[in-house]
Scaffold this motif. Sequence first.
Motif, short mmCIF file in Angstrom:
data_model
loop_
_atom_site.label_atom_id
_atom_site.label_comp_id
_atom_site.label_asym_id
_atom_site.label_seq_id
_atom_site.Cartn_x
_atom_site.Cartn_y
_atom_site.Cartn_z
N HIS A 179 0.85 -1.19 0.00
CA HIS A 179 0.00 0.00 0.00
C HIS A 179 0.88 1.24 0.00
N ALA A 180 0.25 2.38 -0.23
CA ALA A 180 0.94 3.67 -0.26
C ALA A 180 0.13 4.69 0.52
N HIS A 181 0.83 5.59 1.22
CA HIS A 181 0.22 6.71 1.94
C HIS A 181 0.55 8.00 1.20
N VAL A 182 -0.48 8.80 0.93
CA VAL A 182 -0.31 10.04 0.17
C VAL A 182 -0.92 11.19 0.96
N MET A 183 -0.16 12.29 1.11
CA MET A 183 -0.65 13.52 1.74
C MET A 183 -0.69 14.63 0.68
N LEU A 184 -1.78 15.41 0.67
CA LEU A 184 -1.99 16.45 -0.33
C LEU A 184 -2.23 17.78 0.36
N THR A 185 -1.73 18.84 -0.23
CA THR A 185 -1.95 20.19 0.30
C THR A 185 -3.32 20.69 -0.13
N LEU A 186 -3.87 21.63 0.64
CA LEU A 186 -5.20 22.18 0.38
C LEU A 186 -5.16 23.56 -0.27
N LYS A 187 -3.99 24.22 -0.26
CA LYS A 187 -3.89 25.58 -0.79
C LYS A 187 -3.11 25.56 -2.10
N THR A 188 -3.39 26.56 -2.92
CA THR A 188 -2.65 26.71 -4.17
C THR A 188 -1.21 27.14 -3.89
#
Length: 486
Positions: A134-143
């Motif tokens: 499996h893989a864990h991914v974190m994403l930003t919320l701002k441009t």
Amino acid sequence: MAIFHLDFKIVKRSEGRSSVAKAAYHARTRITDERTGDTYDYSRRTDLCGHFILAPVNAPEHIVKDSTALWNEVERVERQNNGQTARYFDVAIPAELNNDDKKRLVLEYCQKNFVDKGMIADIAFHDLDSDNPHAHVMLTLKTIGPEGFGKKERSWNDRKMSVLWRESWASMANSYLAAAGSPERIDHRSLQAQHEEALEKAAAALDNEEQALWLAKAAETNRPAMKRIHSARWRSKAAQEQRAAEQAVCDAAKQEAVEVYKTFSELDLEIVVNVRSFTISVLPKPEEIVIPDFSTREKHQSIVSPTTSRKPAVKSYRAPNKATKVGMRGEGTPVLVAPEPNKSTKLKISSSKKTRAMNRAPMHSRKQVKPHQNGLFKRLTTYMVCLFKEKFIWYKKKPIPVDAEHDKRIADNYVFDEIQGIYVSRAEYERRTRFNNGTYSPAPDEVRRFPHRTKEEQHKVDDEPDYDPSSTPVPIISRKHLSLKP
């Protein structure tokens, strides 16, 4: 076995969570939160198989150089005490792929769906060599721009986006599985939705091969979904027994799908299969077709059944490594094709004295008679429309709301006059009724039509010098004083 798992969540300060702590856990490293001063250390873990940060081309280099700089900057620019700092998800990678394809699949998926839209993706791979890659991914919320982070992009929080992201992962994973030669496929929809779709496609199938494939798919998806087991209790005996029981149900459903495919793929073409009850009935015998003989005879043209295009199926239940071709259903509604005349179909020509006489007459003496337009179809259509208008509730007009207080006030103060057809006040109605009665006698307080003059007014008129008795005669009996004579 390839399974589908993709779940999106949000890191919220209102729940006491920090994006720095989440990044340290994913990257299996030690990071200090500069905002709170807390240190999170997960470097003792040894299941990390790769760590990548994907960012847009206009992102500053000092922000995306590592997870420590990235998520400390995210925590610094978020001013609200109960704000949201990151979006994260964990995705199950198909175990049928090799490690390079597993990483390439996740990186391509994140680049296409998130980074190209302006997000920064922090990706960590865990347990690629085990049965649970499996893989864990974190994403930003701002441009992000050359000067740093900007405002939050609210369109990324739309629920429709999560559905599209899940569908995109299933599509890309299936393409990688097909390239690797694996017959396994994943689907982002629930088992119930897949079961209903398989039954609908089986009912609309054009041949036995396609129908057998969709019936097998319906049999395979007719089972409860497997429940997720947390990694903390994965090694427990109860969790292993639960997963073994669920796997047994899944294997039984697959075996049933294979048997269903074998049964329905070998059936005769001249049968009708009810996919809901799995009952079989033979096609009815052909009926007689009576064709009337008109003045102009036309040659019978043979009707050729339309050909159907073929496309490869996604999965074959006969052999996992064999590609099965099935028919593609055409656009539009099914067309009834009349068979060519044979022994089971009899064509009768209507004969009468008038028809034979017209056939014997020469062509120049025949009259072209137009059919009588009696308007029967039009009247029938009008009748059916009127009937539907009266019966169906959607055509009926909505009733006018009844005001009980208003109706009570009208009933107390007004009476309906049947002669005039209007409402009149109750006092006026009672006065008219009393006046029209045969025993009517006016009351003392009622005004008479010709009231008598009082004695004072009579004396005043008689004493005037211009008085003319011929114009206004006064009864002599009522006079008690002397009057002048002419």
